[in-house]
Design an enzyme around this catalytic site. Structure first.
Site, PDB file in Angstrom:
ATOM      1  N   ASN A 163      37.870  58.862  -5.576  1.00  0.00           N
ATOM      2  CA  ASN A 163      38.941  59.855  -5.643  1.00  0.00           C
ATOM      3  C   ASN A 163      38.834  60.491  -7.015  1.00  0.00           C
ATOM      4  O   ASN A 163      39.160  59.866  -8.018  1.00  0.00           O
ATOM      5  CB  ASN A 163      40.306  59.165  -5.450  1.00  0.00           C
ATOM      6  CG  ASN A 163      41.465  60.125  -5.657  1.00  0.00           C
ATOM      7  OD1 ASN A 163      41.266  61.341  -5.757  1.00  0.00           O
ATOM      8  ND2 ASN A 163      42.667  59.586  -5.730  1.00  0.00           N
ATOM      9  N   TRP A 164      38.343  61.718  -7.021  1.00  0.00           N
ATOM     10  CA  TRP A 164      38.081  62.361  -8.316  1.00  0.00           C
ATOM     11  C   TRP A 164      39.365  62.796  -9.026  1.00  0.00           C
ATOM     12  O   TRP A 164      39.341  63.112 -10.193  1.00  0.00           O
ATOM     13  CB  TRP A 164      37.166  63.581  -8.115  1.00  0.00           C
ATOM     14  CG  TRP A 164      35.755  63.249  -7.748  1.00  0.00           C
ATOM     15  CD1 TRP A 164      35.244  62.017  -7.439  1.00  0.00           C
ATOM     16  CD2 TRP A 164      34.669  64.177  -7.669  1.00  0.00           C
ATOM     17  NE1 TRP A 164      33.898  62.127  -7.171  1.00  0.00           N
ATOM     18  CE2 TRP A 164      33.517  63.448  -7.302  1.00  0.00           C
ATOM     19  CE3 TRP A 164      34.541  65.548  -7.864  1.00  0.00           C
ATOM     20  CZ2 TRP A 164      32.273  64.046  -7.125  1.00  0.00           C
ATOM     21  CZ3 TRP A 164      33.302  66.163  -7.693  1.00  0.00           C
ATOM     22  CH2 TRP A 164      32.176  65.411  -7.336  1.00  0.00           C
ATOM     23  N   LYS A 165      40.456  62.848  -8.284  1.00  0.00           N
ATOM     24  CA  LYS A 165      41.734  63.329  -8.840  1.00  0.00           C
ATOM     25  C   LYS A 165      41.526  64.726  -9.429  1.00  0.00           C
ATOM     26  O   LYS A 165      40.696  65.465  -8.924  1.00  0.00           O
ATOM     27  CB  LYS A 165      42.290  62.321  -9.847  1.00  0.00           C
ATOM     28  CG  LYS A 165      42.356  60.916  -9.235  1.00  0.00           C
ATOM     29  CD  LYS A 165      43.183  59.937 -10.001  1.00  0.00           C
ATOM     30  CE  LYS A 165      43.212  58.617  -9.239  1.00  0.00           C
ATOM     31  NZ  LYS A 165      44.069  57.613  -9.864  1.00  0.00           N
ATOM     32  N   HIS A 180      48.869  59.500  -1.761  1.00  0.00           N
ATOM     33  CA  HIS A 180      48.499  58.795  -2.993  1.00  0.00           C
ATOM     34  C   HIS A 180      49.763  58.653  -3.859  1.00  0.00           C
ATOM     35  O   HIS A 180      50.622  59.533  -3.850  1.00  0.00           O
ATOM     36  CB  HIS A 180      47.417  59.576  -3.744  1.00  0.00           C
ATOM     37  CG  HIS A 180      46.824  58.796  -4.867  1.00  0.00           C
ATOM     38  ND1 HIS A 180      47.465  58.648  -6.080  1.00  0.00           N
ATOM     39  CD2 HIS A 180      45.678  58.084  -4.951  1.00  0.00           C
ATOM     40  CE1 HIS A 180      46.723  57.881  -6.863  1.00  0.00           C
ATOM     41  NE2 HIS A 180      45.640  57.525  -6.209  1.00  0.00           N
ATOM     42  N   GLU A 185      50.236  59.141  -6.825  1.00  0.00           N
ATOM     43  CA  GLU A 185      50.447  60.267  -7.748  1.00  0.00           C
ATOM     44  C   GLU A 185      51.096  61.436  -7.020  1.00  0.00           C
ATOM     45  O   GLU A 185      51.900  62.172  -7.589  1.00  0.00           O
ATOM     46  CB  GLU A 185      49.109  60.666  -8.390  1.00  0.00           C
ATOM     47  CG  GLU A 185      48.674  59.610  -9.410  1.00  0.00           C
ATOM     48  CD  GLU A 185      47.177  59.436  -9.584  1.00  0.00           C
ATOM     49  OE1 GLU A 185      46.406  60.317  -9.137  1.00  0.00           O
ATOM     50  OE2 GLU A 185      46.768  58.404 -10.145  1.00  0.00           O
ATOM     51  N   GLU A 237      46.983  50.360  -2.979  1.00  0.00           N
ATOM     52  CA  GLU A 237      46.819  50.655  -4.396  1.00  0.00           C
ATOM     53  C   GLU A 237      48.089  50.288  -5.165  1.00  0.00           C
ATOM     54  O   GLU A 237      49.040  51.083  -5.194  1.00  0.00           O
ATOM     55  CB  GLU A 237      46.564  52.158  -4.590  1.00  0.00           C
ATOM     56  CG  GLU A 237      45.302  52.652  -3.930  1.00  0.00           C
ATOM     57  CD  GLU A 237      44.730  53.852  -4.651  1.00  0.00           C
ATOM     58  OE1 GLU A 237      43.503  53.894  -4.793  1.00  0.00           O
ATOM     59  OE2 GLU A 237      45.495  54.716  -5.092  1.00  0.00           O
ATOM     60  N   GLY A 277      44.437  53.233 -12.968  1.00  0.00           N
ATOM     61  CA  GLY A 277      44.102  53.863 -14.242  1.00  0.00           C
ATOM     62  C   GLY A 277      44.498  53.033 -15.457  1.00  0.00           C
ATOM     63  O   GLY A 277      44.482  53.519 -16.582  1.00  0.00           O
ATOM     64  N   SER A 283      41.720  50.501 -10.581  1.00  0.00           N
ATOM     65  CA  SER A 283      40.797  50.035 -11.623  1.00  0.00           C
ATOM     66  C   SER A 283      39.592  49.266 -11.082  1.00  0.00           C
ATOM     67  O   SER A 283      39.085  48.357 -11.752  1.00  0.00           O
ATOM     68  CB  SER A 283      41.543  49.195 -12.671  1.00  0.00           C
ATOM     69  OG  SER A 283      42.544  49.969 -13.296  1.00  0.00           O
ATOM     70  N   GLY A 305      38.993  55.470  -8.548  1.00  0.00           N
ATOM     71  CA  GLY A 305      39.318  56.644  -9.347  1.00  0.00           C
ATOM     72  C   GLY A 305      38.323  56.840 -10.471  1.00  0.00           C
ATOM     73  O   GLY A 305      37.202  57.329 -10.253  1.00  0.00           O
ATOM     74  N   GLY A 306      38.692  56.415 -11.665  1.00  0.00           N
ATOM     75  CA  GLY A 306      37.883  56.661 -12.864  1.00  0.00           C
ATOM     76  C   GLY A 306      36.400  56.354 -12.724  1.00  0.00           C
ATOM     77  O   GLY A 306      35.546  57.158 -13.126  1.00  0.00           O
TER      78      GLY A 306
HETATM   79  O1  LIG Z   1      42.729  56.632  -5.817  1.00  0.00           O
HETATM   80  C1  LIG Z   1      42.283  55.915  -6.707  1.00  0.00           C
HETATM   81  C2  LIG Z   1      43.180  55.097  -7.467  1.00  0.00           C
HETATM   82  O2  LIG Z   1      44.322  55.757  -7.864  1.00  0.00           O
HETATM   83  C3  LIG Z   1      42.561  54.216  -8.483  1.00  0.00           C
HETATM   84  O3  LIG Z   1      42.285  54.892  -9.673  1.00  0.00           O
HETATM   85  P1  LIG Z   1      41.519  54.077 -10.835  1.00  0.00           P
HETATM   86  O4  LIG Z   1      40.310  53.495 -10.192  1.00  0.00           O
HETATM   87  O5  LIG Z   1      41.205  55.105 -11.873  1.00  0.00           O
HETATM   88  O6  LIG Z   1      42.474  53.024 -11.290  1.00  0.00           O
END
Ligand SMILES: O=C[C@H](O)COP(=O)(O)O
Length: 249
Positions: free
Chosen positions: A10-12, A95, A97, A167, A173, A213, A234-235
Protein backbone atom coordinates in the site's frame (compact mmCIF):
# COMPACT_ATOMS: atom_id res chain seq x y z
CA UNK A 1 -7.53 -26.39 -0.31
CA UNK A 2 -4.61 -24.22 0.75
CA UNK A 3 -5.23 -20.53 0.51
CA UNK A 4 -2.86 -18.67 -1.83
CA UNK A 5 -0.96 -15.98 0.03
CA UNK A 6 -1.57 -12.40 -1.04
CA UNK A 7 1.13 -9.84 -0.41
CA UNK A 8 0.10 -6.30 -1.22
CA UNK A 9 1.99 -3.05 -1.02
CA UNK A 10 0.00 0.00 0.00
CA UNK A 11 1.94 2.96 -1.28
CA UNK A 12 -0.33 5.45 0.51
CA UNK A 13 0.31 9.07 -0.65
CA UNK A 14 3.78 8.39 -1.97
CA UNK A 15 5.32 8.28 -5.46
CA UNK A 16 4.70 10.74 -8.27
CA UNK A 17 3.81 9.06 -11.57
CA UNK A 18 7.42 9.17 -12.78
CA UNK A 19 8.73 7.87 -9.46
CA UNK A 20 6.08 5.15 -9.56
CA UNK A 21 7.28 3.85 -12.93
CA UNK A 22 10.88 3.79 -11.68
CA UNK A 23 9.83 1.86 -8.57
CA UNK A 24 7.96 -0.73 -10.65
CA UNK A 25 11.01 -1.13 -12.90
CA UNK A 26 13.21 -1.65 -9.83
CA UNK A 27 10.83 -4.10 -8.14
CA UNK A 28 9.78 -6.12 -11.21
CA UNK A 29 12.63 -8.62 -11.05
CA UNK A 30 12.55 -8.74 -7.24
CA UNK A 31 8.88 -9.57 -6.71
CA UNK A 32 8.72 -12.59 -9.01
CA UNK A 33 6.96 -15.36 -7.09
CA UNK A 34 4.14 -17.26 -8.71
CA UNK A 35 3.20 -18.94 -5.43
CA UNK A 36 1.74 -15.70 -4.08
CA UNK A 37 -0.53 -12.98 -5.39
CA UNK A 38 1.52 -9.79 -5.60
CA UNK A 39 -0.44 -6.55 -5.62
CA UNK A 40 0.71 -2.94 -5.79
CA UNK A 41 -1.98 -0.62 -4.39
CA UNK A 42 -1.06 2.80 -5.67
CA UNK A 43 -2.34 6.39 -5.64
CA UNK A 44 -5.05 7.05 -8.23
CA UNK A 45 -2.82 9.19 -10.43
CA UNK A 46 -0.24 6.39 -10.61
CA UNK A 47 -2.67 3.67 -11.69
CA UNK A 48 -2.39 4.12 -15.48
CA UNK A 49 1.42 4.32 -15.63
CA UNK A 50 1.82 1.48 -13.11
CA UNK A 51 -0.56 -0.81 -15.04
CA UNK A 52 1.47 -0.07 -18.17
CA UNK A 53 4.83 -0.61 -16.44
CA UNK A 54 3.65 -3.86 -14.84
CA UNK A 55 2.40 -5.44 -18.10
CA UNK A 56 3.77 -8.92 -18.65
CA UNK A 57 4.75 -9.37 -15.00
CA UNK A 58 3.06 -11.09 -12.04
CA UNK A 59 2.27 -7.70 -10.47
CA UNK A 60 -1.43 -6.94 -10.15
CA UNK A 61 -2.55 -3.40 -9.56
CA UNK A 62 -4.86 -2.16 -6.83
CA UNK A 63 -6.36 1.18 -5.85
CA UNK A 64 -6.21 2.61 -2.34
CA UNK A 65 -9.82 3.73 -2.25
CA UNK A 66 -12.86 4.35 -4.46
CA UNK A 67 -16.33 5.86 -4.24
CA UNK A 68 -19.56 3.86 -4.19
CA UNK A 69 -21.22 5.56 -7.15
CA UNK A 70 -20.48 4.96 -10.82
CA UNK A 71 -20.49 8.57 -11.99
CA UNK A 72 -21.85 12.00 -11.31
CA UNK A 73 -21.26 15.16 -9.35
CA UNK A 74 -18.79 13.80 -6.76
CA UNK A 75 -15.84 16.11 -7.25
CA UNK A 76 -12.53 14.47 -6.55
CA UNK A 77 -13.81 10.91 -6.32
CA UNK A 78 -12.91 7.85 -8.43
CA UNK A 79 -15.52 5.27 -9.42
CA UNK A 80 -15.22 1.47 -9.54
CA UNK A 81 -15.77 1.39 -13.30
CA UNK A 82 -12.97 3.92 -13.81
CA UNK A 83 -10.66 1.61 -11.87
CA UNK A 84 -11.69 -1.45 -13.86
CA UNK A 85 -11.27 0.37 -17.18
CA UNK A 86 -7.75 1.36 -16.11
CA UNK A 87 -6.79 -2.26 -15.39
CA UNK A 88 -7.21 -2.36 -11.63
CA UNK A 89 -8.04 -5.72 -9.97
CA UNK A 90 -8.04 -4.94 -6.23
CA UNK A 91 -9.18 -2.04 -4.09
CA UNK A 92 -8.26 -1.29 -0.49
CA UNK A 93 -11.38 -0.26 1.42
CA UNK A 94 -11.70 1.19 4.90
CA UNK A 95 -8.03 1.66 5.68
CA UNK A 96 -7.72 3.16 9.17
CA UNK A 97 -6.25 6.31 7.62
CA UNK A 98 -9.43 6.72 5.52
CA UNK A 99 -11.58 6.04 8.56
CA UNK A 100 -9.55 8.33 10.82
CA UNK A 101 -8.68 11.29 8.58
CA UNK A 102 -11.59 11.23 6.16
CA UNK A 103 -14.44 10.06 8.37
CA UNK A 104 -15.30 6.84 6.52
CA UNK A 105 -17.85 4.77 8.39
CA UNK A 106 -18.52 1.05 8.40
CA UNK A 107 -21.72 1.80 6.44
CA UNK A 108 -19.75 3.68 3.73
CA UNK A 109 -17.32 0.78 3.52
CA UNK A 110 -20.18 -1.69 3.19
CA UNK A 111 -21.55 0.28 0.19
CA UNK A 112 -18.08 0.26 -1.35
CA UNK A 113 -17.75 -3.50 -0.78
CA UNK A 114 -20.97 -4.09 -2.72
CA UNK A 115 -19.87 -1.79 -5.54
CA UNK A 116 -16.47 -3.43 -5.77
CA UNK A 117 -18.07 -6.85 -6.32
CA UNK A 118 -20.62 -5.44 -8.77
CA UNK A 119 -17.69 -4.35 -10.91
CA UNK A 120 -15.53 -7.44 -10.48
CA UNK A 121 -12.97 -5.80 -8.20
CA UNK A 122 -11.56 -7.70 -5.22
CA UNK A 123 -11.85 -5.64 -2.04
CA UNK A 124 -9.15 -5.69 0.61
CA UNK A 125 -11.18 -4.56 3.60
CA UNK A 126 -9.15 -3.22 6.49
CA UNK A 127 -10.04 -3.50 10.14
CA UNK A 128 -8.14 -3.06 13.37
CA UNK A 129 -8.17 -1.59 16.83
CA UNK A 130 -6.48 1.44 18.37
CA UNK A 131 -4.03 1.10 21.26
CA UNK A 132 -6.71 2.42 23.62
CA UNK A 133 -9.17 -0.25 22.50
CA UNK A 134 -6.56 -2.97 22.93
CA UNK A 135 -5.76 -1.75 26.42
CA UNK A 136 -9.45 -1.65 27.30
CA UNK A 137 -9.85 -5.25 26.12
CA UNK A 138 -12.41 -4.41 23.42
CA UNK A 139 -10.29 -5.33 20.39
CA UNK A 140 -12.53 -8.15 19.19
CA UNK A 141 -15.82 -6.38 19.91
CA UNK A 142 -14.64 -3.52 17.74
CA UNK A 143 -13.27 -5.67 14.92
CA UNK A 144 -16.31 -7.95 14.84
CA UNK A 145 -18.47 -4.89 14.34
CA UNK A 146 -16.22 -3.61 11.53
CA UNK A 147 -16.36 -7.00 9.81
CA UNK A 148 -20.07 -7.63 10.33
CA UNK A 149 -21.14 -4.22 9.02
CA UNK A 150 -18.53 -4.20 6.26
CA UNK A 151 -19.79 -7.56 4.95
CA UNK A 152 -23.51 -6.94 5.51
CA UNK A 153 -25.58 -8.21 2.59
CA UNK A 154 -22.67 -9.86 0.75
CA UNK A 155 -23.21 -13.44 -0.39
CA UNK A 156 -20.99 -16.28 0.82
CA UNK A 157 -19.39 -16.46 -2.62
CA UNK A 158 -18.53 -12.79 -2.45
CA UNK A 159 -17.20 -13.15 1.09
CA UNK A 160 -15.01 -16.06 -0.01
CA UNK A 161 -13.45 -13.89 -2.70
CA UNK A 162 -12.83 -10.91 -0.44
CA UNK A 163 -9.63 -10.18 1.42
CA UNK A 164 -9.56 -8.84 4.99
CA UNK A 165 -6.52 -6.96 6.24
CA UNK A 166 -6.10 -6.94 10.00
CA UNK A 167 -4.16 -3.81 10.79
CA UNK A 168 -3.85 -2.79 14.43
CA UNK A 169 -3.67 1.00 14.29
CA UNK A 170 -0.92 1.08 16.91
CA UNK A 171 1.33 -0.97 14.63
CA UNK A 172 0.93 1.13 11.48
CA UNK A 173 3.99 3.13 10.52
CA UNK A 174 5.28 2.91 14.08
CA UNK A 175 7.85 0.18 13.67
CA UNK A 176 5.90 -1.78 16.33
CA UNK A 177 4.84 -4.94 14.56
CA UNK A 178 2.26 -6.95 16.47
CA UNK A 179 3.82 -10.16 17.73
CA UNK A 180 3.09 -13.21 15.62
CA UNK A 181 0.89 -14.47 18.49
CA UNK A 182 -1.11 -11.23 18.66
CA UNK A 183 -1.57 -11.13 14.89
CA UNK A 184 -2.52 -14.82 14.65
CA UNK A 185 -4.94 -14.56 17.56
CA UNK A 186 -6.93 -11.73 15.99
CA UNK A 187 -6.81 -13.21 12.47
CA UNK A 188 -8.16 -16.52 13.77
CA UNK A 189 -10.98 -14.69 15.57
CA UNK A 190 -11.81 -12.77 12.41
CA UNK A 191 -12.05 -16.14 10.63
CA UNK A 192 -14.39 -17.37 13.40
CA UNK A 193 -16.51 -14.28 12.92
CA UNK A 194 -16.82 -15.06 9.18
CA UNK A 195 -17.81 -18.64 10.09
CA UNK A 196 -20.57 -17.31 12.36
CA UNK A 197 -21.89 -14.90 9.75
CA UNK A 198 -21.57 -17.38 6.86
CA UNK A 199 -20.28 -20.91 7.39
CA UNK A 200 -17.09 -22.90 7.89
CA UNK A 201 -16.44 -23.29 4.16
CA UNK A 202 -16.51 -19.51 3.64
CA UNK A 203 -14.27 -18.95 6.65
CA UNK A 204 -11.82 -21.53 5.32
CA UNK A 205 -11.54 -19.78 1.98
CA UNK A 206 -11.39 -16.08 2.79
CA UNK A 207 -7.89 -14.65 2.87
CA UNK A 208 -6.84 -12.62 5.90
CA UNK A 209 -3.73 -10.48 5.80
CA UNK A 210 -1.79 -8.86 8.58
CA UNK A 211 -0.60 -5.26 8.18
CA UNK A 212 1.39 -2.98 10.46
CA UNK A 213 5.15 -2.43 10.16
CA UNK A 214 5.69 -5.69 8.26
CA UNK A 215 9.29 -5.91 7.09
CA UNK A 216 11.69 -8.45 5.64
CA UNK A 217 12.61 -9.68 9.13
CA UNK A 218 9.08 -10.25 10.42
CA UNK A 219 7.33 -11.43 7.24
CA UNK A 220 8.30 -15.12 7.36
CA UNK A 221 7.06 -15.71 10.91
CA UNK A 222 3.88 -13.74 10.41
CA UNK A 223 3.00 -15.43 7.12
CA UNK A 224 3.68 -18.88 8.58
CA UNK A 225 0.78 -18.49 11.03
CA UNK A 226 -2.23 -20.69 10.36
CA UNK A 227 -4.67 -17.83 9.82
CA UNK A 228 -2.41 -15.22 8.22
CA UNK A 229 -2.56 -15.38 4.46
CA UNK A 230 -0.09 -12.64 3.61
CA UNK A 231 0.36 -8.98 4.35
CA UNK A 232 -0.64 -5.44 3.55
CA UNK A 233 2.66 -3.61 3.61
CA UNK A 234 3.08 0.15 3.83
CA UNK A 235 6.55 1.66 4.22
CA UNK A 236 8.51 -1.44 3.21
CA UNK A 237 6.58 -1.73 -0.07
CA UNK A 238 8.33 1.41 -1.34
CA UNK A 239 11.76 -0.18 -1.16
CA UNK A 240 13.69 -3.08 -2.63
CA UNK A 241 12.93 -4.79 0.67
CA UNK A 242 9.47 -5.54 -0.72
CA UNK A 243 11.12 -8.17 -2.93
CA UNK A 244 12.35 -10.00 0.19
CA UNK A 245 8.91 -9.78 1.75
CA UNK A 246 7.29 -11.30 -1.35
CA UNK A 247 9.95 -14.04 -1.31
CA UNK A 248 9.68 -14.49 2.45
CA UNK A 249 10.31 -18.23 2.57
O1 LIG B 1 -1.71 -0.54 4.64
C1 LIG B 1 -0.62 -0.69 5.19
C2 LIG B 1 -0.50 -0.43 6.60
O2 LIG B 1 -1.12 0.73 6.99
C3 LIG B 1 0.83 -0.69 7.20
O3 LIG B 1 1.72 0.37 7.00
P1 LIG B 1 3.23 0.18 7.52
O4 LIG B 1 3.71 -1.10 6.93
O5 LIG B 1 3.96 1.38 6.99
O6 LIG B 1 3.15 0.12 9.01
Amino acid sequence: MARKKIIAGNWKMNMTPSEAVKLVETLKPLVKNDEVDVVFCVPAIDIVPVVEAAKGTNIQVGAENMYFEEKGAYTGEISPNMLVDAGVKYVVLGHSERRGYFGETDADINKKMHKAFEHGLTPIMCCGESLEQREQGVTMDFIRQQVKIGFQGLTADQAKAAVIAYEPIWAIGTGKTATTEQAQEVCSKIRECIAEVYDDATAAEIRIQYGGSVNSKTAADLFAQADIDGGLVGGASLKEEFGQIVNYK
